[in-house]
Enzyme design. Structure first.
Site, mmCIF file in Angstrom:
data_model
loop_
_atom_site.group_PDB
_atom_site.id
_atom_site.type_symbol
_atom_site.label_atom_id
_atom_site.label_comp_id
_atom_site.label_asym_id
_atom_site.label_seq_id
_atom_site.Cartn_x
_atom_site.Cartn_y
_atom_site.Cartn_z
ATOM 1 N N GLU A 23 0.845 -1.192 0.000
ATOM 2 C CA GLU A 23 0.000 0.000 0.000
ATOM 3 C C GLU A 23 0.881 1.243 0.000
ATOM 4 O O GLU A 23 1.940 1.269 0.622
ATOM 5 C CB GLU A 23 -0.906 0.024 1.247
ATOM 6 C CG GLU A 23 -2.023 -0.983 1.188
ATOM 7 C CD GLU A 23 -3.151 -0.683 2.195
ATOM 8 O OE1 GLU A 23 -3.113 0.365 2.872
ATOM 9 O OE2 GLU A 23 -4.069 -1.518 2.291
ATOM 10 N N HIS A 79 -5.238 0.461 -2.267
ATOM 11 C CA HIS A 79 -5.636 -0.931 -2.030
ATOM 12 C C HIS A 79 -5.169 -1.717 -3.248
ATOM 13 O O HIS A 79 -5.879 -1.782 -4.254
ATOM 14 C CB HIS A 79 -7.161 -1.040 -1.885
ATOM 15 C CG HIS A 79 -7.674 -0.626 -0.550
ATOM 16 N ND1 HIS A 79 -9.008 -0.656 -0.230
ATOM 17 C CD2 HIS A 79 -7.021 -0.178 0.559
ATOM 18 C CE1 HIS A 79 -9.166 -0.246 1.030
ATOM 19 N NE2 HIS A 79 -7.982 0.063 1.525
#
Ligand SMILES: [Zn+2]
Length: 133
Positions: A23, A79
């Protein structure tokens, strides 16, 4: 409605791609709901499912914003594998409830999706993003 200049929008997506499968995270500054600048912040978790910014890195961004007399508009993160919706952890960690959370999803190959939310204690409210040139 949050307004993001196209150049910043594209830089955020590039940042997400660059860090994938981990991430990425960062801070957007500006005035009201208008984004003027992006700060890429190192993800201290180095994780594909979590992110965290060190207090020192946050302080550096806050100092820069103060110098430029702008405010924090949003915190963003990516994400790499999942949909652009706040995870349980994201809700727990939404410490700036008055600040928007933006999520960049790379789940669909070749089609990055960016969504904004304001995360309250009891509910998640979607906020529209307008890309401006
Ligand atoms: Zn998340």
């Amino acid at each position: 409605m949050i307004q993001i200049p196209r150049s910043i929008y594209e830089r955020m997506i590039d940042h997400a791609k660059k860090e994938s499968p981990l991430e990425c995270c960062g801070i957007l500054s500006g005035k009201g709901k208008t984004v003027q600048k992006v700060f890429e912040v190192p993800n201290t978790e180095q994780s594909p499912t979590r992110y965290s910014m060190s207090p020192l890195d946050q302080l550096k961004v806050f100092e820069e914003m103060e110098k430029e007399s702008v405010e924090m508009v949003a915190v963003y993160h990516s994400h790499p594998q999942t949909i652009p919706f706040p995870s349980e952890t994201d809700v727990k960690l939404a410490f700036y409830s008055e600040i928007f959370s933006i999520i960049i999803s790379l789940k669909e190959e070749g089609n990055p999706v960016m969504k904004a939310f304001s995360i309250g204690k009891d509910a998640i409210y979607p906020e529209e993003i307008e890309v401006v040139s």
